[in-house]
Enzyme design. Structure first.
Site, PDB file in Angstrom:
ATOM      1  N   LEU A 155      -2.600   2.681  -6.969  1.00 16.18           N
ATOM      2  CA  LEU A 155      -1.466   2.666  -7.861  1.00 16.18           C
ATOM      3  C   LEU A 155      -1.062   1.351  -8.256  1.00 16.18           C
ATOM      4  CD1 LEU A 155       0.467   5.783  -6.804  1.00 16.18           C
ATOM      5  CD2 LEU A 155      -1.316   5.840  -8.492  1.00 16.18           C
ATOM      6  N   ARG A 211       0.941  -4.637   5.567  1.00 17.15           N
ATOM      7  CA  ARG A 211       0.603  -4.001   4.439  1.00 17.15           C
ATOM      8  C   ARG A 211       1.175  -4.325   3.200  1.00 17.15           C
ATOM      9  NH1 ARG A 211      -3.128   0.051   4.250  1.00 17.15           N
ATOM     10  NH2 ARG A 211      -3.783   1.104   6.085  1.00 17.15           N
ATOM     11  N   ARG A 226      -7.244   4.572  -0.934  1.00 19.24           N
ATOM     12  CA  ARG A 226      -6.489   3.141  -0.707  1.00 19.24           C
ATOM     13  C   ARG A 226      -5.159   3.358  -1.167  1.00 19.24           C
ATOM     14  NH1 ARG A 226     -11.067   0.802  -3.639  1.00 19.24           N
ATOM     15  NH2 ARG A 226      -9.716   0.733  -5.472  1.00 19.24           N
ATOM     16  N   PRO A 227      -4.064   3.141  -0.608  1.00 20.83           N
ATOM     17  CA  PRO A 227      -2.666   3.019  -0.840  1.00 20.83           C
ATOM     18  C   PRO A 227      -2.524   2.171  -1.902  1.00 20.83           C
ATOM     19  CG  PRO A 227      -2.829   2.090   1.284  1.00 20.83           C
ATOM     20  CD  PRO A 227      -4.302   2.619   1.015  1.00 20.83           C
ATOM     21  N   VAL A 228      -3.417   1.242  -2.136  1.00 21.89           N
ATOM     22  CA  VAL A 228      -3.030   0.230  -3.327  1.00 21.89           C
ATOM     23  C   VAL A 228      -3.628   0.657  -4.446  1.00 21.89           C
ATOM     24  CG1 VAL A 228      -3.161  -1.703  -1.670  1.00 21.89           C
ATOM     25  CG2 VAL A 228      -5.253  -1.068  -2.846  1.00 21.89           C
ATOM     26  N   LYS A 235      14.742  -5.093   5.995  1.00 18.01           N
ATOM     27  CA  LYS A 235      13.612  -5.580   6.023  1.00 18.01           C
ATOM     28  C   LYS A 235      12.754  -5.163   4.660  1.00 18.01           C
ATOM     29  CE  LYS A 235      10.115  -3.482   7.645  1.00 18.01           C
ATOM     30  NZ  LYS A 235       8.816  -3.091   8.436  1.00 18.01           N
ATOM     31  N   ASN A 236      12.766  -3.959   4.230  1.00 15.29           N
ATOM     32  CA  ASN A 236      12.199  -3.280   3.194  1.00 15.29           C
ATOM     33  C   ASN A 236      12.850  -4.065   1.744  1.00 15.29           C
ATOM     34  OD1 ASN A 236      10.471  -1.702   4.951  1.00 15.29           O
ATOM     35  ND2 ASN A 236      11.673   0.154   4.453  1.00 15.29           N
ATOM     36  N   CYS A 286      -8.366   0.381   4.613  1.00 15.67           N
ATOM     37  CA  CYS A 286      -8.299   1.048   3.193  1.00 15.67           C
ATOM     38  C   CYS A 286      -9.776   1.580   2.972  1.00 15.67           C
ATOM     39  CB  CYS A 286      -7.609   0.128   2.195  1.00 15.67           C
ATOM     40  SG  CYS A 286      -6.333  -0.154   2.379  1.00 15.67           S
TER      41      CYS A 286
END
Length: 429
Positions: A135, A102, A131-133, A22-23, A126
């Site tokens: 980067l 996500r 936020r994990p975004v 899936k990843n 977020c």
């Protein structure tokens, strides 16, 4: 709401086919936005997250077609899909769609690279500054994107196309590496990624992009070079095997006992996890087209692990390994260095009789002689499957609630385990 009932105590014996990852499939599907030609993906798992991303791509105007089954195919052997983004009608990804998954935020990269603009909702939950975004946004800005945050959306634009640049990630980020690869593939000039993620799924994306006409070197190492091209073509690509599913079933055999061949997978995708399993007492051997896992008698040895980026021990197998350690002889230490709040399964394992103490990012597991079945609740994808593994080895019946988490990442789990002797069934609401 569906539940899974397990009557524990039965060893696992037989063959389990491993699905496509899936990843890996998610970024590959998103990469279809980089070209107006057809991208055909083979061995795509049938999962809720795949269906969700299909809806998101359809919202942008991507045509989706499932190719008919080949001879010998079953519902457990993956599907072949064709994605064609020749008529993209919208470069906005709304919150109601992005909030379901996500990884769908990554559409910002191909939309920006190909069309010069993208408006993508921040994933749910977020907070500014954490936020994990962040980067991912940094990588796009290094390539020349103009980005602003407006009412919960990332609005990205480029006036004259993206430009190659050097991007040094302050920490390893799989999502950031995926985004940078897709954006840089259509940028002017050369892009160099430093401290890039080395995960097999990153390599799989790079290989697919190269089939589409990209010029990427070094995937699988910390330094990746991308020479931008003017356009990308369609391609045909097979999704690599799911190393997390492979490790999950290997740990299930190590805990419940038995002899199982995991077919259509590769040991090189998870050497660290397999080495740890061998240390616990499981017998791991490579066979043609797969891996054989055996544990017939003998106790489970306690082993300490620390999660790390690839090639280290995968964070996505931490919960499953903790389940195994609950029946180990002695004390084990499990340190989680990748994600915060990834010990949500601890209190549910405790309901089965596990003895686990938390100290920050460290879980200290005292092995017990036996687990006893009980009602438990899945809190997330990996936690839910750790409860399945524990339930297979527990005495009596375990009832797992909120199993929709499992459907996000494990294809035909009950069927695969059931054919190997597990007493497991889904009770539909």
């Amino acid at each position: 709401m569906d539940r899974i009932h397990i009557t524990g105590g039965a060893p696992l014996n037989g063959v389990i086919p491993i699905s496509g990852a899936k990843n890996a499939a998610l970024p590959l599907m998103i990469a279809s936005l980089l070209t107006g030609e057809t991208l055909e993906l083979i061995n795509v798992p049938r999962l809720a997250d795949i269906a969700a991303l299909t809806r998101i791509l359809g919202n942008h105007g991507v045509d989706h077609m499932v190719v008919g089954k080949r001879p010998g195919q079953t519902t457990e052997t993956g599907q072949t899909i064709r994605l064609t983004a020749s008529n993209v009608i919208d470069t906005t990804a709304p919150y109601e769609l992005v909030s379901t998954m996500r990884a769908s935020f990554w559409v910002v990269a191909p939309l920006l690279a190909r069309f010069g603009e993208a408006k993508v909702s921040l994933p749910g939950g977020c907070a500014i500054g954490t936020r994990p975004v962040d980067l991912l946004i940094m990588a796009l800005e290094r390539l020349g994107a103009e980005i602003e945050i407006d009412a919960g959306y990332v609005v990205a634009r480029t006036k004259n196309g993206l430009r190659g640049a050097e991007i040094a990630f302050p920490k390893v980020t799989v999502g950031g590496t995926h985004v940078a690869l897709m954006a840089a593939a259509l940028a002017y000039g050369t892009t160099v990624l430093e401290n890039a993620a080395r995960e097999p799924e990153v390599v799989d994306l790079a290989e697919c992009l190269n089939k589409m006409g990209a010029k990427i070197r070094g995937a699988g190492t910390p330094r990746i070079e991308i020479e931008g091209v003017a356009r990308l073509n369609g391609a045909r690509h097979e999704v690599l095997p799911d190393r997390i599913e492979t490790g999950t079933y290997a740990m299930a055999v190590a805990m419940a006992g038995g002899d199982v061949v995991l077919k259509d997978t590769r040991a090189d995708l998870l050497h660290s996890a397999l080495d740890v399993l061998s240390t616990t007492g499981a017998e791991i051997t490579q066979v043609e087209g797969g891996i054989r896992v055996r544990r017939n008698g003998g106790g489970i040895a306690a082993v300490d692990i620390t999660t790390d980026p690839f090639p280290g021990f995968p964070t996505d197998l931490q919960a499953q390994f903790m389940a195994l350690m609950t029946l180990a002889k002695g004390q084990s230490h499990i340190r989680e260095t990748i994600f915060e709040n990834r010990f949500m399964h601890v209190q549910e394992l405790a309901r089965l009789g596990a003895k686990i103490r938390l100290e920050g990012d460290l879980a200290i597991v005292e092995g017990v002689d036996r687990l006893k079945g009980a009602p438990v609740m899945a809190t997330d994808l990996r936690a839910s499957v750790s409860l399945v593994i524990a339930g297979l080895a527990a005495e009596g019946e375990t009832q797992i609630n909120r199993v929709y988490h499992l459907d996000r990442g494990f294809e035909a789990l009950e069927a695969k385990l059931g054919r190997c002797g597990a007493q497991i069934e889904r009770v539909r609401a």
